[in-house]
Design a protein around this motif. Structure first.
Motif, mmCIF file in Angstrom:
data_model
loop_
_atom_site.group_PDB
_atom_site.id
_atom_site.type_symbol
_atom_site.label_atom_id
_atom_site.label_comp_id
_atom_site.label_asym_id
_atom_site.label_seq_id
_atom_site.Cartn_x
_atom_site.Cartn_y
_atom_site.Cartn_z
ATOM 1 N N ASP A 35 0.838 -1.207 0.000
ATOM 2 C CA ASP A 35 0.000 0.000 0.000
ATOM 3 C C ASP A 35 0.873 1.258 0.000
ATOM 4 O O ASP A 35 0.597 2.219 -0.720
ATOM 5 N N LEU A 36 1.916 1.247 0.819
ATOM 6 C CA LEU A 36 2.850 2.378 0.856
ATOM 7 C C LEU A 36 3.536 2.550 -0.502
ATOM 8 O O LEU A 36 3.690 3.665 -0.996
ATOM 9 N N ASN A 37 3.928 1.436 -1.117
ATOM 10 C CA ASN A 37 4.576 1.502 -2.432
ATOM 11 C C ASN A 37 3.657 2.130 -3.479
ATOM 12 O O ASN A 37 4.115 2.893 -4.332
ATOM 13 N N ARG A 38 2.379 1.810 -3.401
ATOM 14 C CA ARG A 38 1.424 2.400 -4.348
ATOM 15 C C ARG A 38 1.417 3.928 -4.201
ATOM 16 O O ARG A 38 1.441 4.661 -5.193
ATOM 17 N N LEU A 39 1.423 4.391 -2.948
ATOM 18 C CA LEU A 39 1.465 5.843 -2.709
ATOM 19 C C LEU A 39 2.774 6.455 -3.217
ATOM 20 O O LEU A 39 2.770 7.542 -3.815
ATOM 21 N N LEU A 40 3.886 5.753 -2.962
ATOM 22 C CA LEU A 40 5.188 6.245 -3.442
ATOM 23 C C LEU A 40 5.209 6.343 -4.965
ATOM 24 O O LEU A 40 5.678 7.332 -5.523
ATOM 25 N N ILE A 41 4.706 5.325 -5.626
ATOM 26 C CA ILE A 41 4.692 5.311 -7.094
ATOM 27 C C ILE A 41 3.830 6.450 -7.629
ATOM 28 O O ILE A 41 4.207 7.133 -8.599
ATOM 29 N N ASN A 42 2.689 6.687 -6.981
ATOM 30 C CA ASN A 42 1.840 7.804 -7.410
ATOM 31 C C ASN A 42 2.571 9.138 -7.262
ATOM 32 O O ASN A 42 2.519 9.991 -8.153
#
Length: 114
Positions: A35-42
Motif C-alpha cells: 500500500d505504501l509503495n502504491r502511494l510512493l509510485i503515485n
C-alpha cells in the motif's frame, strides 16, 4: 486457538494455528508495504509529470525508499516460504512416523520387542 491443528490446507497436511497466525501476520506486513509503495509510485509519477527540478530531485529519495520496500517484501516472502517449508516437512515427518493421531495431537509410536 494456539496449538490447534487445521487440516485440508493445500494437500491436506495438518497445519498448526501458530503457522496460520504467522502467515496472516506476514501477509498483513506485506500488504502494508505494498500500500505504501502504491502511494510512493503515485507521488513519483506526479513529480515526474510536473518536471519541477525540486520534485525530480525528490524522486531519487522516493525511488530509493521504493527499492528498499521491495527488498523488504522479498525478504518477508522468503522468510515465510522457509517457515512454511520447515513446518510442512516437520508435519510430514511426524505423520509418516505415526506420531499424529486423527485429532492432530502427538502420539508416541510403540515398537514391540520380539
Amino acid at each position: 486457538m494456539e496449538g490447534r491443528i487445521f487440516s485440508g490446507v493445500g494437500n491436506g497436511i495438518p497445519v498448526d494455528s501458530k503457522i496460520v497466525q504467522t502467515v496472516h501476520k506476514n501477509f498483513m506486513q506485506v500488504q502494508g508495504i505494498l500500500d505504501l509503495n502504491r502511494l510512493l509510485i503515485n507521488e513519483i509519477n506526479q513529480n515526474h509529470q510536473s518536471k519541477i527540478p525540486d520534485n525530480l530531485s525528490r524522486n531519487v529519495a522516493l525511488i530509493r525508499e521504493l527499492n528498499s520496500n521491495i527488498r523488504m517484501v522479498v525478504d518477508l516472502y522468503a522468510d515465510l516460504s522457509s517457515s512454511l517449508t520447515r513446518s510442512i516437512e516437520a508435519s510430514s515427518e511426524a505423520e509418516s512416523s505415526g506420531t499424529l493421531r486423527s485429532d492432530g495431537k502427538a502420539n508416541q509410536k510403540r515398537v514391540r520387542s520380539g
